[in-house]
Design an enzyme around this catalytic site. Structure first.
Site, PDB file in Angstrom:
ATOM      1  CB  THR A   1      21.275   8.425   3.747  1.00  0.00           C
ATOM      2  OG1 THR A   1      22.542   8.820   4.219  1.00  0.00           O
ATOM      3  CG2 THR A   1      20.456   9.629   3.373  1.00  0.00           C
TER       4      THR A   1
ATOM      5  N   GLY B   1      24.115   7.588  -0.942  1.00  0.00           N
ATOM      6  CA  GLY B   1      25.350   6.975  -1.440  1.00  0.00           C
ATOM      7  C   GLY B   1      26.546   7.824  -1.072  1.00  0.00           C
TER       8      GLY B   1
ATOM      9  N   GLY C   1      28.542  10.656  -0.805  1.00  0.00           N
ATOM     10  CA  GLY C   1      28.188  12.061  -0.978  1.00  0.00           C
ATOM     11  C   GLY C   1      29.186  12.872  -1.788  1.00  0.00           C
TER      12      GLY C   1
HETATM   13  N1  ASP Z   1      24.921  10.540   1.014  1.00  0.00           N
HETATM   14  C1  ASP Z   1      25.237  10.475   2.409  1.00  0.00           C
HETATM   15  C2  ASP Z   1      26.473  11.308   2.688  1.00  0.00           C
HETATM   16  O1  ASP Z   1      27.404  11.233   1.911  1.00  0.00           O
HETATM   17  C3  ASP Z   1      25.466   9.086   2.901  1.00  0.00           C
HETATM   18  C4  ASP Z   1      24.386   8.098   2.549  1.00  0.00           C
HETATM   19  O2  ASP Z   1      23.633   8.265   1.606  1.00  0.00           O
HETATM   20  O3  ASP Z   1      24.257   7.107   3.273  1.00  0.00           O
HETATM   21  O4  ASP Z   1      26.528  11.966   3.684  1.00  0.00           O
END
Ligand code: ASP
Length: 294
Positions: A161, A213, A215
């Site tokens: 992300t 991370g 989510g």
């Molecule tokens: N936090 C994001 C989600 O769970 C994923 C990520 O941070 O890569 O959608």
């Protein structure tokens, strides 16, 4: 008195080493945001500009590079907040548009905070469109789904992300986050990234934070808001460490970037890697990991 501007960026916490190309794009994104800040522009514009560069690159799990949900559709999430008046905007599950962060910026100018579905599509009208997923990426998804064991492992590995936080010359903070979600998501799943307080938070009195991370865990701890609250009376470093330790206690994995109004910053992660960097004092620095919290 003028504040020295700073911008921090991340390209996702995870277990896969960020490639040189991703770090180069992150540096380019920071340069785009920092130029706005050096010219006296608002932190909010700097955050949108930096995230747009990463969304357009196709190298991160955001915008053009957003992962497919299990039905083969990209549904993108983004959120944005400014620290002076606590204005915020977000879109969740946006289909068909390349820059959800720009749609989130438009939401901020309405009387609403979070738009989904038809509301998201309407507000994004006129923004750059996403191409249809290629046959190869659909075939890849299908193949991986047949290997069930690997899907669980990939869920754990595939983050990337993007996010940014900024402090502008007027002393105002801003934060933003944009994602395609996590790998092998059920259609309609939404994580922390479009949720104010979970993936993104900014308040001049405390700080600005963008998270990345798993989510489902970040949501349950309202990680961005929690980190900001811990900055009251603490530093971004002590607050980030405490917030990430609390996340580890419930089994979560994440990374975050945090900045306060005094220009103190922290970049921390529980994962092996966090593509991250900052621009300050006319210098841009990018790296594949920062301080790890265990
Ligand atoms: N936090 C994001 C989600 O769970 C994923 C990520 O941070 O890569 O959608």
């Amino acid at each position: 008195m003028k504040t020295n501007p700073i911008i921090l960026g991340h390209g996702g916490a995870g277990y896969r080493r960020p490639g040189k190309k991703s770090l180069d794009v992150l540096a380019e994104a920071l340069a785009a945001g920092y130029t706005i800040l050096l010219n006296g522009g608002p932190g909010l514009d700097a955050v949108v500009a930096a995230i747009t560069v990463m969304e357009n690159s196709g190298l991160f799990n955001a915008g053009l590079g957003g992962v497919l949900q299990l039905d083969g559709v990209q549904r993108l999430d983004a959120s944005l907040m400014e620290g002076k008046e606590l204005k915020a905007g977000a879109v969740a599950g946006l289909e068909g548009f390349r820059n959800p962060i720009q749609a989130a910026r438009r939401v901020m100018d309405t009387s609403h905070v979070l738009m989904t579905n038809i509301g998201g599509r309407r507000i994004a009208q006129g923004l750059a469109r996403l191409p249809k997923p290629s046959k190869e990426s659909l075939a890849k998804l299908k193949k991986l789904l047949l290997q069930e064991k690997e899907v669980a492992a990939l869920y754990r590995r595939y983050f990337s992300t993007v996010g940014a936080v900024a402090l502008d010359k007027s002393g105002n903070l801003a934060a933003g986050t944009s994602t395609g979600g996590t790998f092998a998501m059920l259609p309609g799943r939404t994580g922390d990234s479009p949720i104010i307080g979970a993936g993104t938070y900014a308040e001049n009195a405390t700080g600005a934070v963008s998270c990345t991370g798993a989510g489902e865990y970040i949501l349950r701890r309202a990680l961005a808001k929690e980190t900001c609250m811990l900055m009251e009376g603490g530093t971004p470093a002590t607050a980030s460490r405490r917030a990430l330790k609390a996340l580890l206690c419930i089994g979560g994995q994440a990374g975050l970037i945090a900045l306060d109004r005094n220009g103190r910053l922290a970049i921390m992660h529980t994962t092996e890697y966090l593509a991250c960097g900052y621009a300050k004092g006319k210098r841009i620095q990018v790296q594949e990991r920062a301080r790890q919290v265990r």
